[in-house]
Each structure stands twice: as structure tokens, then as C-alpha cells.
Motif scaffolding. Structure first.
Motif, short mmCIF file in Angstrom:
data_model
loop_
_atom_site.label_atom_id
_atom_site.label_comp_id
_atom_site.label_asym_id
_atom_site.label_seq_id
_atom_site.Cartn_x
_atom_site.Cartn_y
_atom_site.Cartn_z
N ALA A 16 45.42 24.90 38.84
CA ALA A 16 44.48 23.76 38.84
C ALA A 16 43.61 23.80 40.10
CB ALA A 16 45.24 22.45 38.75
N GLN A 17 44.20 24.15 41.23
CA GLN A 17 43.44 24.27 42.47
C GLN A 17 42.38 25.36 42.34
OE1 GLN A 17 45.89 25.33 45.82
NE2 GLN A 17 44.21 25.21 47.26
N ALA A 22 36.95 27.31 41.97
CA ALA A 22 36.11 28.35 41.39
C ALA A 22 35.18 27.83 40.30
CB ALA A 22 36.99 29.48 40.82
N GLY A 23 35.42 26.61 39.84
CA GLY A 23 34.58 26.05 38.79
C GLY A 23 34.75 26.75 37.46
N ALA A 45 42.97 36.21 35.12
CA ALA A 45 43.15 36.57 36.53
C ALA A 45 42.28 37.77 36.91
CB ALA A 45 44.62 36.87 36.82
N VAL A 46 42.28 38.78 36.08
CA VAL A 46 41.47 39.98 36.36
C VAL A 46 39.99 39.64 36.38
CG1 VAL A 46 40.75 42.21 35.42
CG2 VAL A 46 43.17 41.61 35.49
N SER A 47 39.52 38.90 35.38
CA SER A 47 38.08 38.63 35.28
C SER A 47 37.59 37.63 36.33
CB SER A 47 37.72 38.15 33.88
OG SER A 47 38.32 36.91 33.61
N ASN A 48 38.51 36.89 36.94
CA ASN A 48 38.09 35.89 37.94
C ASN A 48 38.56 36.20 39.35
OD1 ASN A 48 36.73 33.45 36.54
ND2 ASN A 48 38.37 34.08 35.17
N GLY A 49 39.18 37.36 39.55
CA GLY A 49 39.63 37.74 40.88
C GLY A 49 40.77 36.88 41.40
#
Length: 77
Positions: A16-17, A22-23, A45-49
Motif C-alpha cells: 500500500a505504501q 509510486a501512483g 514487481a518487475v514492471s514497476n521496479g
């Protein structure tokens, strides 16, 4: 030792954080029926770092060290 419920609660709080900072919107399902990570959360996780060490364990050090190594490598190039 933490219970599974405690670890899941902490993971959801970190997710949630991340979403807020990251929006982005993460998938609802983090774990499958057998307790394994879903393909959706891994792809997210991969696509958003998003660091899996931080998400699941609360450990930021692998991410910090990766950024450090990249910075050093760029400076040496």
C-alpha cells in the motif's frame, strides 16, 4: 517469530505504501491458495521496479546495494 498473518499484514502495508508513493495500483492477489507468490504480483514487481526483498521481508539493503553498484559502474564507464 512472526506468524504468517503478521507477515502478510506487513507485506500488504508495504505494498500500500508503494502504491501511494509510486501512483500505481497493485494486483489484489499477492499469494495463491498454496501460499506461493502469484504471477501477477511478480510481474507487477518487475514492471514497476519493486524490490521483492523489501516487499516480502522489509529489507531495503539489496535495492540500496544494486543502486550503488549501478552508480559505480556508470561512473567507471
Amino acid at each position: 517469530m512472526k506468524t504468517t498473518e503478521q507477515r502478510h499484514k506487513e507485506t500488504r502495508e508495504r505494498l500500500a505504501q508503494f502504491e501511494k508513493q509510486a501512483g500505481v495500483k497493485a494486483p489484489e492477489n499477492i499469494w495463491d491458495d498454496e501460499g506461493s507468490f502469484t504471477d501477477e504480483i511478480l510481474a507487477f514487481a518487475v514492471s514497476n521496479g519493486l524490490s521483492l526483498d523489501w516487499l516480502f521481508l522489509g529489507d531495503p539493503m539489496p535495492t540500496i546495494l544494486t543502486l550503488h553498484r549501478r552508480t559505480i559502474a556508470q561512473g567507471a564507464a
